[in-house]
Design a protein around this motif. Structure first.
Motif, PDB file in Angstrom:
ATOM      1  N   LEU A 212     -16.540  67.401 101.727  1.00 32.07           N
ATOM      2  CA  LEU A 212     -16.081  66.998 103.049  1.00 32.07           C
ATOM      3  C   LEU A 212     -14.993  67.927 103.562  1.00 32.07           C
ATOM      4  O   LEU A 212     -15.022  68.383 104.711  1.00 32.07           O
ATOM      5  N   LEU A 213     -14.027  68.249 102.704  1.00 34.95           N
ATOM      6  CA  LEU A 213     -12.909  69.101 103.098  1.00 34.95           C
ATOM      7  C   LEU A 213     -13.203  70.580 102.944  1.00 34.95           C
ATOM      8  O   LEU A 213     -12.418  71.416 103.404  1.00 34.95           O
ATOM      9  N   GLN A 214     -14.344  70.915 102.298  1.00 33.14           N
ATOM     10  CA  GLN A 214     -14.677  72.306 101.981  1.00 33.14           C
ATOM     11  C   GLN A 214     -13.533  72.973 101.219  1.00 33.14           C
ATOM     12  O   GLN A 214     -13.111  74.095 101.524  1.00 33.14           O
ATOM     13  N   GLN A 215     -13.030  72.272 100.231  1.00 30.74           N
ATOM     14  CA  GLN A 215     -11.932  72.773  99.412  1.00 30.74           C
ATOM     15  C   GLN A 215     -12.420  73.965  98.600  1.00 30.74           C
ATOM     16  O   GLN A 215     -13.335  73.858  97.801  1.00 30.74           O
ATOM     17  N   LYS A 216     -11.789  75.127  98.794  1.00 32.66           N
ATOM     18  CA  LYS A 216     -12.296  76.367  98.202  1.00 32.66           C
ATOM     19  C   LYS A 216     -11.914  76.497  96.736  1.00 32.66           C
ATOM     20  O   LYS A 216     -10.745  76.469  96.379  1.00 32.66           O
ATOM     21  N   GLU A 217     -12.928  76.630  95.885  1.00 31.85           N
ATOM     22  CA  GLU A 217     -12.722  76.968  94.479  1.00 31.85           C
ATOM     23  C   GLU A 217     -14.044  77.472  93.918  1.00 31.85           C
ATOM     24  O   GLU A 217     -15.114  77.026  94.318  1.00 31.85           O
ATOM     25  N   ILE A 218     -13.979  78.431  93.016  1.00 32.83           N
ATOM     26  CA  ILE A 218     -15.193  78.980  92.428  1.00 32.83           C
ATOM     27  C   ILE A 218     -15.877  77.914  91.580  1.00 32.83           C
ATOM     28  O   ILE A 218     -15.221  77.120  90.915  1.00 32.83           O
ATOM     29  N   SER A 219     -17.191  77.884  91.646  1.00 31.23           N
ATOM     30  CA  SER A 219     -17.948  76.906  90.880  1.00 31.23           C
ATOM     31  C   SER A 219     -19.306  77.498  90.552  1.00 31.23           C
ATOM     32  O   SER A 219     -19.786  78.420  91.221  1.00 31.23           O
ATOM     33  N   GLY A 220     -19.936  76.967  89.531  1.00 30.92           N
ATOM     34  CA  GLY A 220     -21.291  77.367  89.207  1.00 30.92           C
ATOM     35  C   GLY A 220     -22.265  76.765  90.196  1.00 30.92           C
ATOM     36  O   GLY A 220     -21.874  76.153  91.194  1.00 30.92           O
ATOM     37  N   PRO A 221     -23.547  76.919  89.951  1.00 30.42           N
ATOM     38  CA  PRO A 221     -24.537  76.330  90.852  1.00 30.42           C
ATOM     39  C   PRO A 221     -24.425  74.815  90.857  1.00 30.42           C
ATOM     40  O   PRO A 221     -23.961  74.220  89.873  1.00 30.42           O
ATOM     41  N   PRO A 222     -24.804  74.164  91.962  1.00 28.92           N
ATOM     42  CA  PRO A 222     -24.736  72.697  92.010  1.00 28.92           C
ATOM     43  C   PRO A 222     -25.404  72.074  90.784  1.00 28.92           C
ATOM     44  O   PRO A 222     -26.575  72.342  90.497  1.00 28.92           O
ATOM     45  N   ARG A 223     -24.654  71.241  90.082  1.00 31.21           N
ATOM     46  CA  ARG A 223     -25.080  70.768  88.765  1.00 31.21           C
ATOM     47  C   ARG A 223     -26.326  69.898  88.800  1.00 31.21           C
ATOM     48  O   ARG A 223     -27.177  69.970  87.913  1.00 31.21           O
ATOM     49  N   GLU A 259      -9.404  87.978  95.558  1.00 32.60           N
ATOM     50  CA  GLU A 259      -9.694  86.573  95.269  1.00 32.60           C
ATOM     51  C   GLU A 259     -11.091  86.412  94.682  1.00 32.60           C
ATOM     52  O   GLU A 259     -11.295  85.686  93.698  1.00 32.60           O
ATOM     53  N   LEU A 260     -12.070  87.117  95.255  1.00 38.03           N
ATOM     54  CA  LEU A 260     -13.428  87.055  94.751  1.00 38.03           C
ATOM     55  C   LEU A 260     -13.521  87.682  93.367  1.00 38.03           C
ATOM     56  O   LEU A 260     -14.117  87.098  92.445  1.00 38.03           O
ATOM     57  N   THR A 261     -12.954  88.847  93.202  1.00 36.38           N
ATOM     58  CA  THR A 261     -13.000  89.536  91.911  1.00 36.38           C
ATOM     59  C   THR A 261     -12.411  88.686  90.805  1.00 36.38           C
ATOM     60  O   THR A 261     -13.023  88.492  89.743  1.00 36.38           O
ATOM     61  N   THR A 262     -11.230  88.141  91.047  1.00 35.65           N
ATOM     62  CA  THR A 262     -10.542  87.331  90.046  1.00 35.65           C
ATOM     63  C   THR A 262     -11.322  86.062  89.722  1.00 35.65           C
ATOM     64  O   THR A 262     -11.481  85.692  88.553  1.00 35.65           O
ATOM     65  N   ASN A 263     -11.829  85.413  90.760  1.00 34.51           N
ATOM     66  CA  ASN A 263     -12.530  84.151  90.536  1.00 34.51           C
ATOM     67  C   ASN A 263     -13.880  84.346  89.858  1.00 34.51           C
ATOM     68  O   ASN A 263     -14.276  83.528  89.016  1.00 34.51           O
ATOM     69  N   LEU A 264     -14.596  85.423  90.197  1.00 34.72           N
ATOM     70  CA  LEU A 264     -15.875  85.672  89.534  1.00 34.72           C
ATOM     71  C   LEU A 264     -15.662  86.002  88.063  1.00 34.72           C
ATOM     72  O   LEU A 264     -16.432  85.577  87.196  1.00 34.72           O
ATOM     73  N   GLN A 265     -14.614  86.775  87.769  1.00 32.61           N
ATOM     74  CA  GLN A 265     -14.291  87.056  86.369  1.00 32.61           C
ATOM     75  C   GLN A 265     -13.947  85.773  85.621  1.00 32.61           C
ATOM     76  O   GLN A 265     -14.384  85.557  84.485  1.00 32.61           O
ATOM     77  N   LYS A 266     -13.204  84.910  86.280  1.00 31.04           N
ATOM     78  CA  LYS A 266     -12.849  83.630  85.666  1.00 31.04           C
ATOM     79  C   LYS A 266     -14.092  82.798  85.407  1.00 31.04           C
ATOM     80  O   LYS A 266     -14.227  82.172  84.346  1.00 31.04           O
ATOM     81  N   LEU A 267     -15.032  82.786  86.370  1.00 32.16           N
ATOM     82  CA  LEU A 267     -16.253  82.001  86.204  1.00 32.16           C
ATOM     83  C   LEU A 267     -17.087  82.516  85.034  1.00 32.16           C
ATOM     84  O   LEU A 267     -17.644  81.715  84.263  1.00 32.16           O
ATOM     85  N   THR A 268     -17.183  83.824  84.885  1.00 29.94           N
ATOM     86  CA  THR A 268     -17.966  84.356  83.771  1.00 29.94           C
ATOM     87  C   THR A 268     -17.273  84.086  82.435  1.00 29.94           C
ATOM     88  O   THR A 268     -17.933  83.756  81.447  1.00 29.94           O
ATOM     89  N   ASN A 269     -15.957  84.199  82.419  1.00 29.91           N
ATOM     90  CA  ASN A 269     -15.212  84.000  81.169  1.00 29.91           C
ATOM     91  C   ASN A 269     -15.118  82.532  80.771  1.00 29.91           C
ATOM     92  O   ASN A 269     -15.044  82.211  79.580  1.00 29.91           O
ATOM     93  N   GLU A 270     -15.110  81.647  81.769  1.00 35.87           N
ATOM     94  CA  GLU A 270     -14.924  80.219  81.500  1.00 35.87           C
ATOM     95  C   GLU A 270     -16.091  79.401  82.046  1.00 35.87           C
ATOM     96  O   GLU A 270     -15.909  78.283  82.522  1.00 35.87           O
ATOM     97  N   PHE A 271     -17.299  79.960  81.966  1.00 40.39           N
ATOM     98  CA  PHE A 271     -18.467  79.317  82.547  1.00 40.39           C
ATOM     99  C   PHE A 271     -18.678  77.916  81.983  1.00 40.39           C
ATOM    100  O   PHE A 271     -18.989  76.973  82.711  1.00 40.39           O
ATOM    101  N   GLU A 272     -18.489  77.770  80.692  1.00 44.91           N
ATOM    102  CA  GLU A 272     -18.731  76.469  80.064  1.00 44.91           C
ATOM    103  C   GLU A 272     -17.771  75.419  80.601  1.00 44.91           C
ATOM    104  O   GLU A 272     -18.165  74.277  80.865  1.00 44.91           O
ATOM    105  N   GLN A 273     -16.506  75.801  80.791  1.00 42.74           N
ATOM    106  CA  GLN A 273     -15.501  74.853  81.270  1.00 42.74           C
ATOM    107  C   GLN A 273     -15.638  74.579  82.767  1.00 42.74           C
ATOM    108  O   GLN A 273     -15.457  73.442  83.226  1.00 42.74           O
TER     109      GLN A 273
END
Length: 284
Positions: A212-223, A259-273
């Motif tokens: 609803l708020l379109q709160q921005k945060e990196i995420s994997g594909p819709p679960r 912001e994109l670079t950092t967040n994509l790296q975080k997503l790959t490194n912490e994909f499970e979490q």
């Protein structure tokens, strides 16, 4: 292209979904030739120079949104504009919701990955959404979302096997499966522009509040719709390795630069979490 428009139909579970966000109706010019517009809870992208009427539509929005999409296109490219093609990142209901009406209105060819064609030609339904995944209210109500195959007949074609994207010079399509078997993303090496589809998104799509708020945060594909998590992980790694400078995703606001670079790296490194649900029937 076969001009018989009577050979197309949505699944019997096709219906309007009364879900929206505060950004619905908003558009962003991400680059001079890439424009993103939010339809309720999903994004469409339009590629082309707004100084002329030649453009490509990427994805086709929510059910019953054709008039909105046509209005968005005509505001950017002029009255009676007509795209050269519609490119589908995948065939989930919120990315093909208006595609039949758009084909009928524009007489336009549609392209998707060969592995996605069974879901777009009435051959195969998507697996049932997984309401057992954690994350929020949207995940819980996902069984009510349309999942049956739509049938575009001869109006949908497989993307060229050489990776080129029809009518989008400079872009190549990249197979990014996991969310669906034939999911693709589009990438332009010249400026690092990425249209990621749902390979990753920039909002927690399972949470009604965050959507609803379109709160921005990196995420994997819709679960709730992702059926192959190992493939989804490899797809995120593939996209991160491209080092994109700007990303339009299927859900959420664009992300760019550091912001994109950092967040994509975080997503790959912490994909499970970050991406994996705590439980779910499609966990590998």
């Amino acid at each position: 292209m076969n001009n018989n428009l009577n050979d197309m139909n949505y699944g019997s579970d096709y219906k309007y979904i009364p879900a929206t966000s505060l950004r619905s109706g908003d558009g962003i010019e991400v680059t001079p030739d890439l424009y993103m517009h939010t339809i309720q809870i999903v994004n469409i992208a339009l590629y082309g120079d707004p100084q002329n009427s030649d453009f490509v539509l990427i994805d086709a929005g929510m059910p019953k949104s054709a008039k909105k999409i046509i209005a968005v296109a005509e505001k950017r490219f002029g009255t009676h504009c007509r795209p050269s093609a519609i490119i589908l990142t995948h065939g989930h209901f919120d990315h093909v919701g208006a595609v039949i009406e758009l084909i009928e209105h524009w007489q336009v060819p549609v392209y998707a990955h060969a592995l996605e064609l069974p879901y777009l030609t009435g051959v195969k339904d998507y697996p049932e959404p997984d309401a057992t995944v954690n994350g929020g209210f949207i995940a819980k109500v996902s069984p009510f979302f349309p999942q049956e195959a739509i049938d575009l007949g001869a109006h949908v074609k497989a993307l060229p096997t050489d990776g080129t994207v029809p009518h989008m010079p400079g872009f190549r399509w990249i197979h990014t499966p996991g969310h669906t078997p034939g999911h693709i993303s589009l990438f332009r090496a010249e400026d690092g522009a990425l249209i990621a589809g749902d390979a990753f998104v920039t909002v927690k799509q399972e949470s009604l509040y965050k959507v609803l708020l379109q709160q921005k945060e990196i995420s994997g594909p819709p679960r709730y719709f992702t059926t192959d998590w190992l493939a989804a992980f490899h797809s995120v790694n593939t996209l991160e390795a491209l080092k994109p400078t700007i990303a339009i995703t299927g859900h959420g606001v664009p992300m760019m630069g550091e912001e994109l670079t950092t967040n994509l790296q975080k997503l790959t490194n912490e994909f499970e979490q970050i991406a994996l649900p705590n439980q779910g029937k499609y966990l590998n």
